[in-house]
Design an enzyme around this catalytic site. Structure first.
Site, short mmCIF file in Angstrom:
data_model
loop_
_atom_site.label_atom_id
_atom_site.label_comp_id
_atom_site.label_asym_id
_atom_site.label_seq_id
_atom_site.Cartn_x
_atom_site.Cartn_y
_atom_site.Cartn_z
N LYS A 13 0.84 -1.21 0.00
CA LYS A 13 0.00 0.00 0.00
C LYS A 13 0.87 1.26 0.00
O LYS A 13 0.66 2.17 -0.79
CB LYS A 13 -0.93 0.02 1.23
N ARG A 87 -9.77 0.58 9.11
CA ARG A 87 -9.30 -0.78 9.40
C ARG A 87 -10.27 -1.56 10.27
O ARG A 87 -10.01 -2.72 10.59
CB ARG A 87 -7.99 -0.68 10.17
N ARG A 126 11.81 -6.05 4.36
CA ARG A 126 11.59 -4.60 4.26
C ARG A 126 12.60 -3.87 5.16
O ARG A 126 12.87 -4.30 6.28
CB ARG A 126 10.17 -4.23 4.71
N ARG A 155 11.72 -2.30 10.71
CA ARG A 155 10.69 -1.78 11.60
C ARG A 155 10.48 -2.77 12.74
O ARG A 155 10.46 -3.97 12.52
CB ARG A 155 9.37 -1.62 10.82
N ARG A 166 -0.15 -9.25 13.33
CA ARG A 166 -0.74 -8.23 12.43
C ARG A 166 -1.59 -8.90 11.36
O ARG A 166 -2.66 -8.41 11.00
CB ARG A 166 0.37 -7.38 11.80
P1 AP5 Z 1 4.90 -1.64 1.78
O1 AP5 Z 1 4.51 -0.79 0.63
O2 AP5 Z 1 5.71 -1.05 2.87
O3 AP5 Z 1 3.58 -2.39 2.35
P2 AP5 Z 1 2.34 -1.81 3.16
O4 AP5 Z 1 1.11 -2.46 2.62
O5 AP5 Z 1 2.38 -0.32 3.20
O6 AP5 Z 1 2.68 -2.46 4.55
P3 AP5 Z 1 2.63 -1.90 6.03
O7 AP5 Z 1 3.29 -2.99 6.87
O8 AP5 Z 1 3.23 -0.53 6.16
O9 AP5 Z 1 1.15 -1.87 6.31
P4 AP5 Z 1 0.44 -2.04 7.62
O10 AP5 Z 1 -0.93 -1.81 7.17
O11 AP5 Z 1 0.65 -3.25 8.40
O12 AP5 Z 1 1.18 -0.98 8.56
P5 AP5 Z 1 0.85 0.51 8.93
O13 AP5 Z 1 2.11 1.27 8.86
O14 AP5 Z 1 -0.33 1.01 8.17
O15 AP5 Z 1 5.66 -2.92 1.18
C1 AP5 Z 1 6.20 -3.91 2.05
C2 AP5 Z 1 7.57 -4.36 1.49
O16 AP5 Z 1 7.37 -5.02 0.24
C3 AP5 Z 1 8.55 -3.21 1.21
O17 AP5 Z 1 9.84 -3.66 1.51
C4 AP5 Z 1 8.42 -2.96 -0.31
O18 AP5 Z 1 9.61 -2.45 -0.87
C5 AP5 Z 1 8.09 -4.36 -0.82
N1 AP5 Z 1 7.19 -4.37 -1.96
C6 AP5 Z 1 6.05 -3.64 -2.15
N2 AP5 Z 1 5.45 -3.96 -3.31
C7 AP5 Z 1 6.22 -4.95 -3.86
C8 AP5 Z 1 6.13 -5.71 -5.06
N3 AP5 Z 1 5.14 -5.56 -5.94
N4 AP5 Z 1 7.09 -6.65 -5.31
C9 AP5 Z 1 8.12 -6.82 -4.44
N5 AP5 Z 1 8.27 -6.14 -3.29
C10 AP5 Z 1 7.32 -5.21 -3.00
O19 AP5 Z 1 0.36 0.38 10.43
C11 AP5 Z 1 1.26 0.06 11.48
C12 AP5 Z 1 0.51 -0.01 12.79
O20 AP5 Z 1 -0.10 1.27 13.08
C13 AP5 Z 1 -0.65 -1.00 12.84
O21 AP5 Z 1 -0.21 -2.33 13.13
C14 AP5 Z 1 -1.52 -0.40 13.96
O22 AP5 Z 1 -0.97 -0.69 15.22
C15 AP5 Z 1 -1.38 1.09 13.70
N6 AP5 Z 1 -2.44 1.61 12.80
C16 AP5 Z 1 -2.26 2.14 11.57
N7 AP5 Z 1 -3.45 2.48 11.02
C17 AP5 Z 1 -4.39 2.14 11.92
C18 AP5 Z 1 -5.80 2.21 11.93
N8 AP5 Z 1 -6.50 2.70 10.88
N9 AP5 Z 1 -6.46 1.76 13.03
C19 AP5 Z 1 -5.80 1.28 14.09
N10 AP5 Z 1 -4.46 1.16 14.14
C20 AP5 Z 1 -3.75 1.58 13.07
#
Ligand code: AP5
Length: 211
Positions: A13, A87, A126, A155, A166
């Site tokens: 994402k 979410r 990552r 991270r 997660r």
């Molecule tokens: P990346 O693009 O970083 O993936 P992502 O989907 O953004 O993953 P996140 O882990 O950041 O999402 P998340 O939803 O768990 O965490 P968030 O920060 O929102 O890609 C991942 C890796 O793959 C990278 O290394 C990239 O280079 C590689 N890659 C990407 N596309 C690729 C491809 N096509 N081919 C090969 N490699 C590829 O949330 C973190 C925490 O915050 C949550 O756990 C929660 O505690 C809190 N939080 C956030 N939002 C909320 C909410 N709305 N409600 C409650 N708690 C929340």
């Protein structure tokens, strides 16, 4: 245009949202990034969120609602990509109310479909730049040679046990929102496997159809 980019942790994402920022002028609103920044700066929100994020649990709805709604308002309610929000069912219902109250309907919820084994590979490899927040992947998108390797770290919530939690939280609390957006006629499922460019191309095709 107002878009939700949806999918499990590690689906890509953030990677895709940043590409859409540079290619289509849409701004990424990533609640995870906002929360991590608050944690780094030890603000009251950051201190409250810390224990949840470290375990891979969701931060309480009411906290995240305020962060997301403020960011959308700062963007004048348009031209954004929501990354990681909503979410939970409660967050989705609040967002629908917010859309109606501000005459700012979401145009599509684009859900990246990625199998668990690919997710585990993406998250375990990552790496994130401590200052810029730029994300890399050790195999698919490695940090360039001129980037100081000491600044590129894993991270804390990408450790295997936290990733498992997660993913469970995603399946239980977040994935059901696909039905919510399907009922609203907004859900578009996209194959999230293949190269970063392949996925970007698929998303661009969807956005071209909406424009
Ligand atoms: P990346 O693009 O970083 O993936 P992502 O989907 O953004 O993953 P996140 O882990 O950041 O999402 P998340 O939803 O768990 O965490 P968030 O920060 O929102 O890609 C991942 C890796 O793959 C990278 O290394 C990239 O280079 C590689 N890659 C990407 N596309 C690729 C491809 N096509 N081919 C090969 N490699 C590829 O949330 C973190 C925490 O915050 C949550 O756990 C929660 O505690 C809190 N939080 C956030 N939002 C909320 C909410 N709305 N409600 C409650 N708690 C929340």
């Amino acid at each position: 245009m107002r878009i939700i980019l949806f999918g499990p942790p590690g689906a890509g994402k953030g990677t895709q949202a940043r590409l859409l920022e540079s290619n289509r002028g849409l701004e990424q609103i990533a609640t995870g990034n906002i929360i991590r920044s608050a944690m780094k700066n030890e603000t009251p929100v950051g201190l409250e969120a810390k224990s949840y994020v470290e375990k891979g649990d969701l931060v309480p709805d009411k906290v995240v609602r305020k962060l997301a709604e403020n960011a959308i308002a700062d963007r004048d309610y348009d031209d954004f990509i929501l990354d990681g929000y909503p979410r939970t069912t409660q967050q989705a219902e609040w967002l629908t109310e917010f859309e109606e109250a501000n005459d700012a309907p979401i145009h599509a919820c684009i859900s990246l479909q990625v199998p668990d084994d690919v997710i585990v590979d993406r998250l375990s490899k990552r790496r994130v730049h401590k200052e810029t927040g730029k994300t890399y992947h050790l195999d698919h998108d490695p940090p360039p040679a001129d980037v100081d390797s000491d600044m590129v770290v894993q991270r804390d919530d990408d450790k295997p046990a936290t990733v498992r939690n997660r993913l469970n939280v995603y399946r239980e609390e977040t994935e059901p929102l696909e039905d919510y957006y399907d009922r609203r006629g907004l859900l578009v499922k996209i194959d999230g496997t293949g190269s970063i460019d392949d996925v970007h191309h698929r998303i661009n095709n969807v956005l071209d159809d909406l424009a």
